[in-house]
Design a protein around this motif. Sequence first.
Motif, PDB file in Angstrom:
ATOM      1  N   MET A 260      12.832   5.326  14.664  1.00 49.52           N
ATOM      2  CA  MET A 260      11.572   4.802  15.031  1.00 49.52           C
ATOM      3  C   MET A 260      11.757   4.443  16.436  1.00 49.52           C
ATOM      4  O   MET A 260      10.641   4.568  17.209  1.00 49.52           O
ATOM      5  N   GLY A 261      12.648   3.893  16.942  1.00 45.63           N
ATOM      6  CA  GLY A 261      12.913   3.530  18.328  1.00 45.63           C
ATOM      7  C   GLY A 261      12.108   2.265  18.612  1.00 45.63           C
ATOM      8  O   GLY A 261      11.791   1.578  17.838  1.00 45.63           O
ATOM      9  N   GLU A 262      11.414   2.482  19.885  1.00 45.37           N
ATOM     10  CA  GLU A 262      11.065   1.174  20.461  1.00 45.37           C
ATOM     11  C   GLU A 262       9.569   1.514  20.665  1.00 45.37           C
ATOM     12  O   GLU A 262       8.843   2.496  20.463  1.00 45.37           O
ATOM     13  N   GLY A 263       8.488   0.674  21.142  1.00 47.07           N
ATOM     14  CA  GLY A 263       7.151   0.771  21.596  1.00 47.07           C
ATOM     15  C   GLY A 263       6.270   0.308  20.336  1.00 47.07           C
ATOM     16  O   GLY A 263       6.716  -0.491  19.407  1.00 47.07           O
ATOM     17  N   PRO A 264       5.047   0.598  20.665  1.00 40.30           N
ATOM     18  CA  PRO A 264       4.010  -0.119  19.769  1.00 40.30           C
ATOM     19  C   PRO A 264       4.103   0.342  18.244  1.00 40.30           C
ATOM     20  O   PRO A 264       3.933  -0.947  17.255  1.00 40.30           O
ATOM     21  N   TYR A 265       4.688   1.540  17.847  1.00 42.64           N
ATOM     22  CA  TYR A 265       4.943   1.724  16.376  1.00 42.64           C
ATOM     23  C   TYR A 265       5.768   0.831  15.795  1.00 42.64           C
ATOM     24  O   TYR A 265       5.798   0.072  14.848  1.00 42.64           O
ATOM     25  N   PHE A 266       6.933   0.536  16.543  1.00 38.90           N
ATOM     26  CA  PHE A 266       7.992  -0.357  16.375  1.00 38.90           C
ATOM     27  C   PHE A 266       7.422  -1.786  16.025  1.00 38.90           C
ATOM     28  O   PHE A 266       7.812  -2.439  15.223  1.00 38.90           O
ATOM     29  N   VAL A 267       6.631  -2.362  16.988  1.00 36.61           N
ATOM     30  CA  VAL A 267       6.061  -3.577  17.167  1.00 36.61           C
ATOM     31  C   VAL A 267       4.973  -3.889  15.772  1.00 36.61           C
ATOM     32  O   VAL A 267       5.178  -4.673  15.066  1.00 36.61           O
ATOM     33  N   LEU A 268       4.330  -2.916  15.490  1.00 40.10           N
ATOM     34  CA  LEU A 268       3.169  -2.890  14.361  1.00 40.10           C
ATOM     35  C   LEU A 268       4.470  -3.017  13.233  1.00 40.10           C
ATOM     36  O   LEU A 268       3.937  -3.799  12.195  1.00 40.10           O
ATOM     37  N   THR A 269       5.369  -2.109  12.792  1.00 40.90           N
ATOM     38  CA  THR A 269       6.192  -2.283  11.740  1.00 40.90           C
ATOM     39  C   THR A 269       6.896  -3.571  11.755  1.00 40.90           C
ATOM     40  O   THR A 269       6.894  -4.272  10.682  1.00 40.90           O
ATOM     41  N   VAL A 270       7.404  -4.308  12.817  1.00 43.92           N
ATOM     42  CA  VAL A 270       8.145  -5.389  12.646  1.00 43.92           C
ATOM     43  C   VAL A 270       7.083  -6.566  12.276  1.00 43.92           C
ATOM     44  O   VAL A 270       7.171  -7.254  11.414  1.00 43.92           O
ATOM     45  N   LEU A 271       5.950  -6.391  12.751  1.00 47.10           N
ATOM     46  CA  LEU A 271       4.928  -7.274  12.456  1.00 47.10           C
ATOM     47  C   LEU A 271       4.710  -7.199  11.065  1.00 47.10           C
ATOM     48  O   LEU A 271       4.287  -8.147  10.296  1.00 47.10           O
ATOM     49  N   GLY A 272       4.516  -5.840  10.441  1.00 51.05           N
ATOM     50  CA  GLY A 272       4.313  -5.630   8.994  1.00 51.05           C
ATOM     51  C   GLY A 272       5.215  -6.138   8.171  1.00 51.05           C
ATOM     52  O   GLY A 272       4.916  -6.938   7.084  1.00 51.05           O
ATOM     53  N   VAL A 273       6.577  -6.330   8.516  1.00 48.49           N
ATOM     54  CA  VAL A 273       7.775  -6.902   7.683  1.00 48.49           C
ATOM     55  C   VAL A 273       7.515  -8.365   7.796  1.00 48.49           C
ATOM     56  O   VAL A 273       7.508  -8.928   6.806  1.00 48.49           O
ATOM     57  N   LEU A 274       7.034  -8.797   9.050  1.00 46.23           N
ATOM     58  CA  LEU A 274       7.013 -10.569   8.875  1.00 46.23           C
ATOM     59  C   LEU A 274       5.768 -10.694   8.189  1.00 46.23           C
ATOM     60  O   LEU A 274       5.864 -11.703   7.337  1.00 46.23           O
ATOM     61  N   GLY A 275       4.557 -10.282   8.418  1.00 45.15           N
ATOM     62  CA  GLY A 275       3.248 -10.647   7.441  1.00 45.15           C
ATOM     63  C   GLY A 275       3.635 -10.480   6.033  1.00 45.15           C
ATOM     64  O   GLY A 275       3.346 -11.365   4.877  1.00 45.15           O
ATOM     65  N   THR A 276       4.206  -9.572   5.503  1.00 49.06           N
ATOM     66  CA  THR A 276       4.506  -8.892   4.210  1.00 49.06           C
ATOM     67  C   THR A 276       5.474  -9.795   3.657  1.00 49.06           C
ATOM     68  O   THR A 276       5.056 -10.453   2.544  1.00 49.06           O
ATOM     69  N   GLY A 277       6.415 -10.123   4.514  1.00 45.91           N
ATOM     70  CA  GLY A 277       7.609 -11.082   4.102  1.00 45.91           C
ATOM     71  C   GLY A 277       6.860 -12.467   3.892  1.00 45.91           C
ATOM     72  O   GLY A 277       7.320 -13.130   2.760  1.00 45.91           O
ATOM     73  N   VAL A 278       6.317 -12.942   4.814  1.00 47.80           N
ATOM     74  CA  VAL A 278       5.547 -14.582   4.812  1.00 47.80           C
ATOM     75  C   VAL A 278       4.744 -14.348   3.522  1.00 47.80           C
ATOM     76  O   VAL A 278       4.923 -15.376   2.618  1.00 47.80           O
ATOM     77  N   THR A 279       3.761 -13.647   3.081  1.00 43.54           N
ATOM     78  CA  THR A 279       3.047 -13.565   1.934  1.00 43.54           C
ATOM     79  C   THR A 279       3.751 -13.527   0.816  1.00 43.54           C
ATOM     80  O   THR A 279       3.330 -14.211  -0.081  1.00 43.54           O
ATOM     81  N   ALA A 280       4.900 -12.585   0.875  1.00 45.42           N
ATOM     82  CA  ALA A 280       5.539 -12.686  -0.481  1.00 45.42           C
ATOM     83  C   ALA A 280       6.493 -14.061  -0.679  1.00 45.42           C
ATOM     84  O   ALA A 280       6.416 -14.480  -1.872  1.00 45.42           O
ATOM     85  N   GLY A 281       6.587 -14.660   0.362  1.00 41.42           N
ATOM     86  CA  GLY A 281       7.290 -15.826  -0.160  1.00 41.42           C
ATOM     87  C   GLY A 281       6.081 -16.953  -0.348  1.00 41.42           C
ATOM     88  O   GLY A 281       6.613 -17.800  -1.196  1.00 41.42           O
ATOM     89  N   VAL A 282       5.321 -16.963   0.148  1.00 47.75           N
ATOM     90  CA  VAL A 282       4.009 -17.895  -0.494  1.00 47.75           C
ATOM     91  C   VAL A 282       3.765 -17.491  -1.843  1.00 47.75           C
ATOM     92  O   VAL A 282       3.813 -18.528  -2.861  1.00 47.75           O
ATOM     93  N   PHE A 283       3.525 -16.218  -2.205  1.00 45.73           N
ATOM     94  CA  PHE A 283       3.425 -16.037  -3.566  1.00 45.73           C
ATOM     95  C   PHE A 283       4.394 -16.219  -4.489  1.00 45.73           C
ATOM     96  O   PHE A 283       4.200 -16.773  -5.602  1.00 45.73           O
ATOM     97  N   CYS A 284       5.647 -16.100  -3.981  1.00 52.40           N
ATOM     98  CA  CYS A 284       6.935 -16.274  -4.899  1.00 52.40           C
ATOM     99  C   CYS A 284       7.172 -17.862  -4.900  1.00 52.40           C
ATOM    100  O   CYS A 284       7.337 -18.204  -6.158  1.00 52.40           O
ATOM    101  N   ALA A 285       6.716 -18.528  -4.088  1.00 50.10           N
ATOM    102  CA  ALA A 285       6.606 -20.045  -4.292  1.00 50.10           C
ATOM    103  C   ALA A 285       5.531 -20.487  -5.457  1.00 50.10           C
ATOM    104  O   ALA A 285       5.948 -21.289  -6.282  1.00 50.10           O
ATOM    105  N   PHE A 286       4.374 -20.032  -5.150  1.00 51.53           N
ATOM    106  CA  PHE A 286       3.380 -20.155  -6.535  1.00 51.53           C
ATOM    107  C   PHE A 286       4.104 -19.677  -7.836  1.00 51.53           C
ATOM    108  O   PHE A 286       3.979 -20.402  -9.015  1.00 51.53           O
ATOM    109  N   SER A 287       4.628 -18.744  -7.850  1.00 50.01           N
ATOM    110  CA  SER A 287       4.974 -18.039  -9.095  1.00 50.01           C
ATOM    111  C   SER A 287       6.222 -18.824  -9.891  1.00 50.01           C
ATOM    112  O   SER A 287       6.362 -19.144 -10.922  1.00 50.01           O
TER     113      SER A 287
END
Length: 159
Positions: free
Chosen positions: A1-28
Motif C-alpha cells: 500500500m505504501g505511503e500517502g492518503p490511502y495509508f493514513v486513512l487505513t492507519v486511522l481505520g486501525v486505530l478507530g476500530t481498535g479503540v472501539t473494539a476495546g471499549v466494547f470488549c471492556a463492557f462485555s
Amino acid sequence: MGEGPYFVLTVLGVLGTGVTAGVFCAFSTFVMRGLAALPPAQGVAAMNAINTAAVRPAFMSVFLGTAVLAAVIAVVTLVLWPEDAAVELLLGSGLYLAGSFGVTAAANVPRNAALLRLEPGAAEAAERWPAYVREWTAWNHVRAVASAAAAVAYVLALA
C-alpha cells in the motif's frame, strides 16, 4: 500500500476500530458483569448514567468518526480499486459499518432507550433488567468482535 492518503486513512481505520473494539470488549468482559451484580434499581440507574455519558464528544467522535472513515475507505476502494488490499479494506469497512455501527443502531440503542424510560426502582425495571443485561451484552459481543475483526482486516491491508 505504501505511503500517502490511502495509508493514513487505513492507519486511522486501525486505530478507530481498535479503540472501539476495546471499549466494547471492556463492557462485555467486566462492566456488564459488574452492573448485573448490583441490585436491579442500582444497575438500571448506573447503566442509564453510562448511556447518557457515552453520548458525548469523546466517545462519539471515535465511534461515529470511525463509521465515516470506514465509509470513506469503502468508497475510495470501490472507486480506485487498488491492486493490493481491496478485499481487506472492504471487509474491514463492512465489518465495522454493519457489525459495530449497524448493530449499535439496530440492537443496543433501542434497548438503551427502553431502559431509560423505566423508573430504576420500579417493579417493571427489576423484571426487565436481567433480560436487558443478557440481550444487550450478547449484541455487544457482536460489536466487539466485529470491531476487532475490522481492525485486523485493516492491518492486513497494510501488510
